[in-house]
Design a protein around this motif. Sequence first.
Motif, PDB file in Angstrom:
ATOM      1  N   UNK A  67     -10.139 -31.797 -80.824  1.00 47.14           N
ATOM      2  CA  UNK A  67      -9.971 -31.253 -79.282  1.00 47.14           C
ATOM      3  C   UNK A  67     -11.420 -31.169 -78.733  1.00 47.14           C
ATOM      4  N   UNK A  68     -12.751 -31.430 -79.315  1.00 41.55           N
ATOM      5  CA  UNK A  68     -13.929 -31.244 -78.824  1.00 41.55           C
ATOM      6  C   UNK A  68     -14.588 -32.583 -78.352  1.00 41.55           C
ATOM      7  N   UNK A  69     -15.039 -33.087 -77.550  1.00 43.87           N
ATOM      8  CA  UNK A  69     -15.956 -34.233 -77.608  1.00 43.87           C
ATOM      9  C   UNK A  69     -17.180 -34.196 -78.126  1.00 43.87           C
ATOM     10  N   UNK A  70     -17.276 -35.127 -79.123  1.00 43.83           N
ATOM     11  CA  UNK A  70     -18.547 -34.715 -79.970  1.00 43.83           C
ATOM     12  C   UNK A  70     -19.418 -36.283 -79.756  1.00 43.83           C
ATOM     13  N   UNK A  71     -19.018 -36.998 -79.175  1.00 41.39           N
ATOM     14  CA  UNK A  71     -19.942 -38.232 -78.770  1.00 41.39           C
ATOM     15  C   UNK A  71     -19.080 -39.092 -77.722  1.00 41.39           C
ATOM     16  N   UNK A  72     -19.930 -40.080 -76.884  1.00 38.06           N
ATOM     17  CA  UNK A  72     -19.356 -41.072 -75.947  1.00 38.06           C
ATOM     18  C   UNK A  72     -19.777 -42.383 -76.289  1.00 38.06           C
ATOM     19  N   UNK A  73     -19.537 -43.281 -75.735  1.00 37.52           N
ATOM     20  CA  UNK A  73     -20.018 -44.695 -75.811  1.00 37.52           C
ATOM     21  C   UNK A  73     -19.483 -45.409 -74.694  1.00 37.52           C
ATOM     22  N   UNK A  74     -20.128 -46.583 -74.297  1.00 33.98           N
ATOM     23  CA  UNK A  74     -19.586 -47.233 -73.101  1.00 33.98           C
ATOM     24  C   UNK A  74     -20.146 -48.537 -73.202  1.00 33.98           C
ATOM     25  N   UNK A  75     -19.334 -49.679 -72.337  1.00 34.62           N
ATOM     26  CA  UNK A  75     -19.832 -50.808 -72.491  1.00 34.62           C
ATOM     27  C   UNK A  75     -19.131 -51.938 -71.130  1.00 34.62           C
ATOM     28  N   UNK A  79     -25.402 -56.159 -68.019  1.00 30.27           N
ATOM     29  CA  UNK A  79     -25.583 -56.029 -66.659  1.00 30.27           C
ATOM     30  C   UNK A  79     -26.897 -56.973 -66.083  1.00 30.27           C
ATOM     31  N   UNK A  80     -27.340 -57.717 -66.820  1.00 30.29           N
ATOM     32  CA  UNK A  80     -28.490 -58.536 -66.259  1.00 30.29           C
ATOM     33  C   UNK A  80     -27.890 -59.713 -66.027  1.00 30.29           C
ATOM     34  N   UNK A  81     -28.654 -60.720 -66.154  1.00 28.78           N
ATOM     35  CA  UNK A  81     -28.194 -62.161 -66.000  1.00 28.78           C
ATOM     36  C   UNK A  81     -28.622 -63.069 -67.432  1.00 28.78           C
ATOM     37  N   UNK A  82     -28.476 -62.452 -68.525  1.00 30.98           N
ATOM     38  CA  UNK A  82     -28.562 -63.118 -69.922  1.00 30.98           C
ATOM     39  C   UNK A  82     -27.633 -64.150 -70.155  1.00 30.98           C
ATOM     40  N   UNK A  83     -28.238 -65.258 -70.386  1.00 27.87           N
ATOM     41  CA  UNK A  83     -27.659 -66.378 -70.582  1.00 27.87           C
ATOM     42  C   UNK A  83     -26.863 -66.639 -71.866  1.00 27.87           C
ATOM     43  N   UNK A  84     -27.301 -65.601 -73.072  1.00 26.27           N
ATOM     44  CA  UNK A  84     -26.776 -65.555 -74.442  1.00 26.27           C
ATOM     45  C   UNK A  84     -25.915 -64.568 -74.668  1.00 26.27           C
ATOM     46  N   UNK A  85     -26.092 -63.263 -74.070  1.00 29.85           N
ATOM     47  CA  UNK A  85     -25.424 -62.029 -74.677  1.00 29.85           C
ATOM     48  C   UNK A  85     -24.633 -61.625 -73.280  1.00 29.85           C
ATOM     49  N   UNK A  86     -23.346 -61.914 -73.294  1.00 30.37           N
ATOM     50  CA  UNK A  86     -22.263 -61.531 -72.251  1.00 30.37           C
ATOM     51  C   UNK A  86     -21.782 -60.209 -72.173  1.00 30.37           C
ATOM     52  N   UNK A  87     -21.745 -59.551 -73.383  1.00 32.60           N
ATOM     53  CA  UNK A  87     -21.226 -58.335 -73.362  1.00 32.60           C
ATOM     54  C   UNK A  87     -22.372 -57.391 -73.544  1.00 32.60           C
ATOM     55  N   UNK A  88     -22.150 -56.174 -73.306  1.00 36.13           N
ATOM     56  CA  UNK A  88     -23.192 -55.036 -73.502  1.00 36.13           C
ATOM     57  C   UNK A  88     -22.490 -53.631 -74.094  1.00 36.13           C
ATOM     58  N   UNK A  89     -23.291 -53.090 -74.833  1.00 36.25           N
ATOM     59  CA  UNK A  89     -22.978 -51.661 -75.172  1.00 36.25           C
ATOM     60  C   UNK A  89     -24.004 -50.799 -74.239  1.00 36.25           C
ATOM     61  N   UNK A  90     -23.651 -49.882 -73.186  1.00 37.65           N
ATOM     62  CA  UNK A  90     -24.497 -49.267 -72.344  1.00 37.65           C
ATOM     63  C   UNK A  90     -24.995 -48.172 -72.917  1.00 37.65           C
ATOM     64  N   UNK A  91     -24.230 -47.368 -73.937  1.00 42.34           N
ATOM     65  CA  UNK A  91     -24.624 -46.125 -74.394  1.00 42.34           C
ATOM     66  C   UNK A  91     -23.991 -45.992 -75.685  1.00 42.34           C
ATOM     67  N   UNK A  92     -24.401 -44.998 -76.561  1.00 39.13           N
ATOM     68  CA  UNK A  92     -23.966 -44.776 -77.685  1.00 39.13           C
ATOM     69  C   UNK A  92     -24.739 -43.324 -78.027  1.00 39.13           C
ATOM     70  N   UNK A  93     -23.980 -42.174 -78.013  1.00 37.48           N
ATOM     71  CA  UNK A  93     -24.581 -41.076 -78.188  1.00 37.48           C
ATOM     72  C   UNK A  93     -23.701 -40.039 -78.971  1.00 37.48           C
ATOM     73  N   UNK A  94     -24.223 -39.324 -79.827  1.00 36.62           N
ATOM     74  CA  UNK A  94     -23.296 -38.483 -80.758  1.00 36.62           C
ATOM     75  C   UNK A  94     -24.103 -37.267 -80.608  1.00 36.62           C
ATOM     76  N   UNK A  95     -23.302 -35.879 -80.493  1.00 34.38           N
ATOM     77  CA  UNK A  95     -23.883 -34.817 -80.418  1.00 34.38           C
ATOM     78  C   UNK A  95     -24.716 -34.492 -81.773  1.00 34.38           C
ATOM     79  N   UNK A  96     -26.110 -33.908 -81.571  1.00 35.17           N
ATOM     80  CA  UNK A  96     -26.822 -33.463 -82.579  1.00 35.17           C
ATOM     81  C   UNK A  96     -26.204 -32.540 -83.691  1.00 35.17           C
ATOM     82  N   UNK A  97     -26.169 -32.680 -84.793  1.00 36.03           N
ATOM     83  CA  UNK A  97     -25.434 -31.844 -85.847  1.00 36.03           C
ATOM     84  C   UNK A  97     -24.088 -32.804 -86.166  1.00 36.03           C
ATOM     85  N   UNK A  98     -23.687 -33.506 -85.440  1.00 38.05           N
ATOM     86  CA  UNK A  98     -22.415 -34.631 -85.902  1.00 38.05           C
ATOM     87  C   UNK A  98     -22.965 -35.871 -86.394  1.00 38.05           C
ATOM     88  N   UNK A  99     -24.404 -36.124 -86.052  1.00 38.33           N
ATOM     89  CA  UNK A  99     -24.737 -37.268 -86.240  1.00 38.33           C
ATOM     90  C   UNK A  99     -24.780 -37.877 -87.943  1.00 38.33           C
TER      91      UNK A  99
END
Length: 172
Positions: A67-75, A79-99
């Motif tokens: 029931x506790x949020x211990x991490x988040x990610x998003x994508x 966000x730019x105009x990259x011709x090769x990479x179309x998808x992006x993972x914007x963030x990946x964070x895991x609470x210290x102690x749970x890494x």
Amino acid sequence: MLVREATLDDTPGIARVHVDTWRAAYAGIIPAAHLAGLSYEAREQRWRDNLTNAAPGRFTLVAEEAGEVVGFSGGGPERGADAEYRGEVYAVYVRPGRQRRGIGRQMVQACARRLLVQRLGSVLIWVLADNKPARGFYERLGGRPVREQTVEIGGAWLREVGYGWPDARALL
């Protein structure tokens, strides 16, 4: 451990993870005054706004344990105009102690699956160049440094490295 779509009810937990991981991961990288000025309340409001006003194709996921949020990610779309990479993972964070328990890997995999559903089959993830643990994590996932840029955070200009996966399926 469950990785699922974030809701507005998750914003206090996301804010705690965000502030705590920034202070732990970026100590000595981002100016100390900036890290000290982070607040749970401000981040919670920012995440409420982000979730309420998400642009098309953007998503935020949370990792939940007991029931506790211990991490988040998003994508979403790159966000730019990259011709090769179309998808992006914007963030990946895991609470210290749970890494180092596989949570980050599961979140990246969940992001890759979402990007593939959106037909965004190549992935870019940006990381501060001086964040050696995160860089090692992305390298263990098979990412290769493919881009560089500078960003301003807390009055300091910092170098970022973009890790790329030409085929998002490699993350699965």
